[in-house]
Design a protein around this motif. Structure first.
Motif: not given
Length: 537
Positions: A15-16, A18-19, A22-23, A283
């Motif tokens: 998740a980290v 993917r964040v 995403f950024a 995600m």
């Protein structure tokens, strides 16, 4: 270590990553938009990633982990040992390195032909084809580096050390964000400089990931040595398992390349829009699907090697229930709220509102197959743990043929959105075929309890979807407004969706508290009587 803890570790770190990813894509959309340089870089990034998934995370990992686990933990009453596992890993590394280097060198020399096969339409735009070839050569060393990362990650996974492999992709996203920052600081957003900087950042990221995994491997007490290559019986057995697995993973990757081919034949920017839309789809897929699939493979291998069929069935059932609990609402929420997410996250700078409209439609089409994408990650280990890498080949082949024929029809009619929908349909077919075969062989079966739980999850998803459908119009003016407006409106949307889903899920019994409590603690080994009870159920 329990399934929940393993999935939590992998999923949390993923998740980290993917964040950060995403950024990365948010920045990329704004600084490059959906134009010539963006398409060229997306193709250059797709090529090493495709072969990475084929060789490293695909065929190699699913064959290596069970064999390494068997050498480490034993099989059929024969004890395993650190020495046997270390020797096996050293022998594999000695052969694997030279195969990777040779393949990468040949591919880099043949890059003009590879790019022509995938994106011959790029030649119609001056400079686009040559830029794609050059950037692809710059990014391709990433394949060798990240493939070695995948080997070290699989070695650690077999030892129930899941965190390093899950954390490594964070370095890729940080590296690419830094590359875009460097290009902006030095050349103020020049598209060609940004694309070049990103390509270099990809290979640098591979080196950083390899150094990190080498350090973690040493921390785990494993000392790998690069020796002269020898085709030992164990290495030959690995090769025999990799070959069909390569075809299986290759079929899936060929499907991805087919999608790339069709996307590059559409108007400029289509490939970029497809890749950015897939980021939203990835995600939940990465957090849930990859985490579950990675966590259950070594655990399932141990249960099967020790003949504990009951625990194997229980593990897959629990993973299936967790997967649907998380992916059904995620798919519904992404489909309904796609315009909100795309507008708030991506529209701005060089990324135009009309690009956002098309991208939102692509997201809706892609997430229709999200539950299937994740469930495939759970069903495949049922074959891989039994060293059956052939069966997934045939199911993937059937899905590929279906996908190609469907693309010829829908791409002409519906463009890039039709292409995304065909991908979702083919993934659903693959999922169905895998389950049917597992069921017929007696390796995994649906129980009435699992079916009832999923039915309750569907009810909770429908209620959540209705709430989001009515809430969207009230919040839509804020999705493209100021940064603060975008943040609070999305938080309100996500918060409302989660509250409605989990509240309804609790009321209708979609969440099994006994399952969560059971998975959080270590369980004693089942007896034969327990297995017989489970089989009856």
């Amino acid at each position: 270590m329990s399934l929940i803890r393993n999935v939590g570790t992998i999923g949390g770190l993923t998740a980290v990553s993917r964040v950060f990813g995403f950024a990365r894509d948010m920045i990329l959309a704004r600084v490059l938009g959906a134009g010539l340089a963006a398409d060229a870089f997306q193709l250059a990034f797709t090529l090493p990633n495709t072969f990475r998934r084929l060789f490293a995370e695909g065929a190699f990992s699913v064959a290596f982990v069970p064999l390494y686990s068997r050498a480490l933990h034993g099989h059929d009453g024969e004890p395993g040992s650190e020495e046997a596992a270390e020797k096996f890993a050293d022998d594999v590394l000695a052969v694997f390195v030279w195969v990777l280097v040779a393949f990468s060198a040949v591919a880099m020399l043949a890059m003009p032909g590879i790019v022509w096969l995938l994106a011959s339409e790029f030649q119609k735009v001056p400079g686009k084809f040559d830029l794609a070839v050059t950037l692809s050569r710059v990014t391709f060393p990433y394949l060798t580096l990240i493939s070695l990362v995948a080997m070290l990650s699989g070695l650690l996974n077999a030892r129930s050390r899941f965190a390093p492999g899950a954390a490594a992709p964070i370095l890729l996203n940080v590296s690419l964000i830094a590359a875009m920052g460097f290009a902006w600081y030095t050349h103020r957003g020049d598209d060609l400089v940004t694309a070049w900087s990103l390509a270099v950042g990809v290979s640098v990221a591979g080196l950083l990931q390899l150094l990190y995994l080498m350090w973690e491997t040493r921390r785990a007490g494993v000392r790998l040595k690069l020796t002269l290559p020898k085709l030992t019986p164990e290495v030959r057995r690995l090769g025999a398992l990799i070959l069909p697995a390569t075809f299986g993973a290759g079929i899936y990757q060929i499907s991805q390349l087919v999608d790339t081919f069709f996307a590059t034949s559409l108007p400029q920017g289509s490939l970029t829009l497809l890749k950015l839309a897939d980021r939203l789809n990835q995600m939940p897929l990465g957090i849930v699907g990859i985490a579950l699939g990675t966590a259950i493979l070594p655990m399932l291998s141990r249960h099967i090697h020790t003949g504990n069929r009951g625990e194997a069935q229980r593990l897959q059932t629990n993973a299936f229930e967790i997967a649907t609990l998380l992916t059904l609402p995620a798919a519904a929420a992404l489909a309904i709220c796609a315009p909100a997410f795309v507008t708030a996250f991506f529209v701005g700078g060089k990324f135009r509102p009309e690009d956002g409209v098309i991208m939102a439609q692509i997201v809706v089409a892609l997430v229709a197959g999200l539950p299937a994408y994740v469930i495939v990650k759970i069903l495949n280990p049922g074959f891989f743990a039994r060293e059956d890498t052939r069966t997934p080949v045939w199911t993937a082949l059937a899905s590929l043929i279906f996908n190609v024929f469907l693309n010829f029809y829908v791409v002409r009619q519906y463009g890039i959105v039709g292409l995304a929908a065909a991908t979702a349909c083919s993934a659903s077919l693959n999922c169905l075929l895998l389950y049917i075969i597992l069921h017929r062989r007696g390796w995994f079966h649906f129980t009435a309890k699992l079916a009832g739980r999923i039915a309750r999850q569907v009810i909770a998803t429908v209620v959540m979807g209705a709430a989001l459908w009515f809430l969207m119009p009230a919040l839509s003016p804020y999705f493209g407004a100021s940064v603060l407006d975008r943040i609070w409106s999305l938080l309100a949307l996500v918060g409302a969706g989660m509250a409605v889903f989990f509240g309804t899920a609790y009321l209708v019994g979609a969440i099994d508290p006994d399952l969560i409590a059971m998975l959080r603690r270590r369980r004693p080994k089942r007896t034969e009587a327990d297995d017989e009870i489970l089989e009856v159920q």
